[in-house]
Design a protein around this motif. Structure first.
Motif, PDB file in Angstrom:
ATOM      1  N   GLY A  63       0.795  -1.214   0.000  1.00 57.37           N
ATOM      2  CA  GLY A  63       0.000   0.000   0.000  1.00 57.37           C
ATOM      3  C   GLY A  63       0.825   1.260   0.000  1.00 57.37           C
ATOM      4  O   GLY A  63       0.533   2.188   0.748  1.00 57.37           O
ATOM      5  N   ALA A  64       1.859   1.331  -0.831  1.00 63.94           N
ATOM      6  CA  ALA A  64       2.765   2.483  -0.829  1.00 63.94           C
ATOM      7  C   ALA A  64       2.710   3.309  -2.105  1.00 63.94           C
ATOM      8  O   ALA A  64       2.627   4.540  -2.058  1.00 63.94           O
ATOM      9  N   LEU A  65       2.773   2.666  -3.265  1.00 66.63           N
ATOM     10  CA  LEU A  65       2.968   3.406  -4.506  1.00 66.63           C
ATOM     11  C   LEU A  65       1.795   4.311  -4.857  1.00 66.63           C
ATOM     12  O   LEU A  65       1.972   5.308  -5.569  1.00 66.63           O
ATOM     13  N   PHE A  83       6.258  -5.078  -3.303  1.00 67.10           N
ATOM     14  CA  PHE A  83       5.094  -5.962  -3.189  1.00 67.10           C
ATOM     15  C   PHE A  83       3.915  -5.071  -2.838  1.00 67.10           C
ATOM     16  O   PHE A  83       3.847  -4.528  -1.741  1.00 67.10           O
ATOM     17  N   ASP A  84       3.008  -4.907  -3.802  1.00 61.75           N
ATOM     18  CA  ASP A  84       1.979  -3.886  -3.610  1.00 61.75           C
ATOM     19  C   ASP A  84       0.673  -4.298  -4.283  1.00 61.75           C
ATOM     20  O   ASP A  84       0.595  -5.337  -4.945  1.00 61.75           O
ATOM     21  N   THR A  85      -0.317  -3.457  -4.078  1.00 61.77           N
ATOM     22  CA  THR A  85      -1.629  -3.682  -4.673  1.00 61.77           C
ATOM     23  C   THR A  85      -1.528  -3.763  -6.186  1.00 61.77           C
ATOM     24  O   THR A  85      -0.883  -2.920  -6.819  1.00 61.77           O
ATOM     25  N   HIS A  86      -2.143  -4.763  -6.776  1.00 61.16           N
ATOM     26  CA  HIS A  86      -2.158  -4.859  -8.236  1.00 61.16           C
ATOM     27  C   HIS A  86      -3.045  -3.742  -8.780  1.00 61.16           C
ATOM     28  O   HIS A  86      -4.182  -3.576  -8.347  1.00 61.16           O
ATOM     29  N   ASP A 142      -3.496 -11.229  -0.951  1.00 61.32           N
ATOM     30  CA  ASP A 142      -3.654  -9.845  -0.520  1.00 61.32           C
ATOM     31  C   ASP A 142      -2.942  -9.646   0.808  1.00 61.32           C
ATOM     32  O   ASP A 142      -2.435 -10.589   1.406  1.00 61.32           O
ATOM     33  N   PHE A 143      -2.848  -8.399   1.247  1.00 60.39           N
ATOM     34  CA  PHE A 143      -2.191  -8.104   2.519  1.00 60.39           C
ATOM     35  C   PHE A 143      -3.117  -7.347   3.459  1.00 60.39           C
ATOM     36  O   PHE A 143      -2.742  -7.033   4.577  1.00 60.39           O
TER      37      PHE A 143
END
Length: 274
Positions: free
Chosen positions: A141-143, A169-172, A247-248
């Motif tokens: 949840g950064a970019l 490693f982030d949301t698609h 998901d995270f």
């Protein structure tokens, strides 16, 4: 949470304005993280890493190769300090929120961990760190809070030692195309290639209400191609790219597990400094 579509930031001044607005919003959101500082300390003391299994598989044993890890957009430092549990010998965290950084420092101080935290816009990550990172880590949840992906990639490149790696490693981004409140996949109506928005409030599944009046914050959808090309343009070599159903956080609370397993929820990439 309500949002309004807006034009993507078109110049450096607008990028900075949106980042400053996000700082105010994240200082609000970090109040919820502050409530969990004591719990976070106990989990770290017990050796409980918050590193996601997908990340762990890609990183391997950090003790064998990672002296310094720099975590961009580190929030309250739980993931940053978990990199020490994964074998990194030293960690550095960078975040725009002063409250987040205070929380992270409190955790590191309580456990006497080899960690340093800087409060600044990620685009202003201190130059003293240039060329010192074996690992630059960012994700979960950064970019979406960054409004100039090319400038972000420039920071990654200058931080890395020759042979150093970045892991994202982030949301698609494709998951933005589905309405998070629906129980079956329903198109959200967003523009995959140019979506930017301003919004207020936080999802109940994540932070919920922490103040009576929420500051306005700004988010940006970056395609996987945007992220990959920005890193390539900085001279990094892509070494791994995965699209995953994992998901995270519970971003789609009404969507069944079967549907989630069939949709891209996250992506992971690694690249190396030549």
């Amino acid at each position: 949470m309500t949002f309004t579509v807006e034009e993507p930031a078109h110049d450096a001044d607008e990028v900075r304005r949106r980042h400053r607005a996000n700082q105010v919003a994240w200082d609000e959101g970090a109040l919820r993280y502050t409530e969990g500082v004591a719990t976070g300390i106990e989990r770290l003391r017990a050796g409980e890493s918050s590193t996601h299994p997908v990340e762990r598989a890609a990183l391997g044993d950090l003790a064998s190769w990672c002296g310094r890890a720099v975590h961009l957009q580190c929030a309250s430092g739980q993931d940053t300090l978990s990199l020490l549990l994964e074998g990194a010998r030293e960690v550095v965290g960078v975040d725009i929120s002063g409250r987040h950084v205070d929380n992270a420092r409190a955790k590191a101080r309580a456990l006497a961990l080899p960690a340093t935290f800087h409060r600044c816009d990620v685009l202003d990550t201190p130059s003293e760190l240039d060329g010192t990172a074996d690992l630059v880590y960012t994700g979960q949840g950064a970019l979406n809070w960054i409004h100039d992906i090319r400038a972000w990639a420039g920071v990654v490149a200058r931080l890395l030692r020759p042979g150093g790696r970045v892991l994202v490693f982030d949301t698609h981004p494709a998951s933005w195309l589905f309405d998070p409140q629906e129980s079956t996949p329903v198109w959200s109506g967003l523009d995959y290639f140019a979506h930017a928005e301003r919004n207020t409030g936080w999802p109940a599944e994540y932070i919920g209400d922490v103040v009576e009046e929420h500051a306005v914050k700004h988010e940006r959808l970056w395609t996987i191609a945007d992220v990959v090309q920005a890193l390539i343009d900085q001279g990094l070599a892509l070494t791994r790219l995965e699209e995953r159903p994992d998901d995270f956080w519970n971003a789609f609370p009404a969507l069944g597990d079967e549907a989630k397993r069939a949709l891209p929820m996250t992506f992971l990439l690694t690249a190396e400094q030549r």
